[in-house]
Design an enzyme around this catalytic site. Structure first.
Site, short mmCIF file in Angstrom:
data_model
loop_
_atom_site.label_atom_id
_atom_site.label_comp_id
_atom_site.label_asym_id
_atom_site.label_seq_id
_atom_site.Cartn_x
_atom_site.Cartn_y
_atom_site.Cartn_z
N GLU A 133 68.45 37.48 107.67
CA GLU A 133 67.17 37.57 108.35
C GLU A 133 67.21 38.71 109.37
OE1 GLU A 133 64.25 34.43 110.70
OE2 GLU A 133 66.41 34.27 111.00
N LYS B 223 58.24 33.13 105.41
CA LYS B 223 58.82 31.97 106.10
C LYS B 223 57.73 30.98 106.51
CE LYS B 223 62.02 31.08 109.98
NZ LYS B 223 62.71 31.76 111.10
N CYS C 285 66.30 30.96 107.27
CA CYS C 285 66.83 30.41 108.53
C CYS C 285 66.33 29.00 108.87
CB CYS C 285 66.54 31.40 109.66
SG CYS C 285 67.53 31.11 111.16
#
Length: 329
Positions: free
Chosen positions: A88, A163, A205
């Protein structure tokens, strides 16, 4: 310096007891050794697909970040990897939301063009784990997306996942983080993508804290889940490895987690400890401290045998807990 080396884990005796006749593969586990030790591993010395997990320390300097990532990708290609994973914020980590917005680019911008050329030059797939993307709604929202981009070996974009879970948290000792100040949540999941290493399910993440996402990707056919990350120094030691191993065990997938490490600037540092976890929950590769890479073989026959002997997806009871995304009344 790129730190690489290889040892081999012994067969897991508990799995052998649980599943008589199940073949346990010999897996390569990178450890902290000088770079020349890695020369023994190449595409010609193993039949299983090899993936590379890159660990970097991004800063606000985008061009220097690209130079660092490109060096690792070229090393991964030289060592025979078919797919390289970047963490990321591989493009940059800014000092504040205003700088984040200023440095961001659209997918058709100069930086992605450089990675497109890099994928073609090296002839391998690239998982670009979290690109600060100015989307089509940039003019209206003045916010970006945290976009996981997958490139094939010809440099074509084959998948983009934005995300969906944004990290708005206040952890004592780690400092507050409010990703939504500059970032919009993605609207949907991306179907797993067939790659030379297997079918890859994309996440980023903070998504790893939501098992519903990983289960949805596994049920859609994923064999590899990837969580490119920039984990903090407090949550990292407590949760990083245990979450990744849990996601691997419950989905019976390989889990690949490329991570940011070290101090990015005066306001932020990341935990590192990039790793690959097999479907049994064993860490089969991990990076040493600092920027570098590790390599792991992906054995899909082992994955299929494990799923055959432990058929948990056949035993699920969606009639009892089907919509896990909704809170209990």
């Amino acid at each position: 310096m790129i730190l690489l080396g290889f040892i081999t884990r012994l067969p897991h005796r508990f799995l052998s007891l649980l599943c008589p006749g199940l073949r346990i593969p010999r897996l390569s586990v990178p450890c902290a050794q000088p770079r020349p030790r890695a020369m023994a591993i190449s595409s010609s010395s193993c039949k299983l697909p090899l993936v590379a997990v890159c660990q970097v320390t991004s800063t606000p300097d985008k061009q220097q970040n690209f130079k660092t990532c490109a060096e690792l990708v070229r090393e991964a290609a030289r060592l025979g990897a078919c797919l390289a994973f970047l963490p990321e914020a591989f493009d940059f980590i800014a000092r504040d939301p205003a700088e984040t917005l200023r440095l961001s680019e659209p997918l058709g911008g100069r930086l992605l063009e450089e990675y497109t050329r890099l994928a073609r030059e090296c002839g391998l797939w690239l998982s670009l784990g979290g690109f600060h993307e100015r989307g089509q709604d940039w003019e209206q929202t003045q916010k970006i997306y945290n976009c996981h981009v997958l490139l094939n070996s010809k440099g074509a974009v084959v998948a983009t996942y934005r995300k969906t879970h944004l990290c708005d948290v206040e952890i004592p000792g780690q400092g507050p983080m409010c990703e939504s100040n500059s970032t919009m949540p993605g609207p949907s999941l991306e179907s797993p993508v067939s790659t030379p290493a297997g079918k890859v399910g994309l996440a980023v993440c903070y998504d790893m804290r939501f098992p519903e996402l990983s289960l949805a990707l596994a049920q859609a056919g994923a064999e590899i889940l990837t969580y490119p990350s920039a984990f903090g120094s407090v949550t990292g030691p407590a949760h990083w490895e245990v979450l990744l191993r849990a996601r691997a065990i419950e989905t019976q997938c390989y889990v690949v987690a490329a991570a940011q490490c070290g101090r990015h600037h005066e306001k932020r540092a990341s935990y590192g400890h990039s790793m690959v976890v097999d479907p049994w929950g064993t860490v089969v590769a991990r990076c040493s401290e600092g920027p570098g890479l590790c390599l792991a073989q992906i054995d899909l026959s082992y994955l299929r045998q494990l799923r055959q002997h432990l058929p948990v997806f056949q035993h699920r009871r969606p009639d009892l807990y089907g919509n896990l995304g909704h809170p209990l009344s």
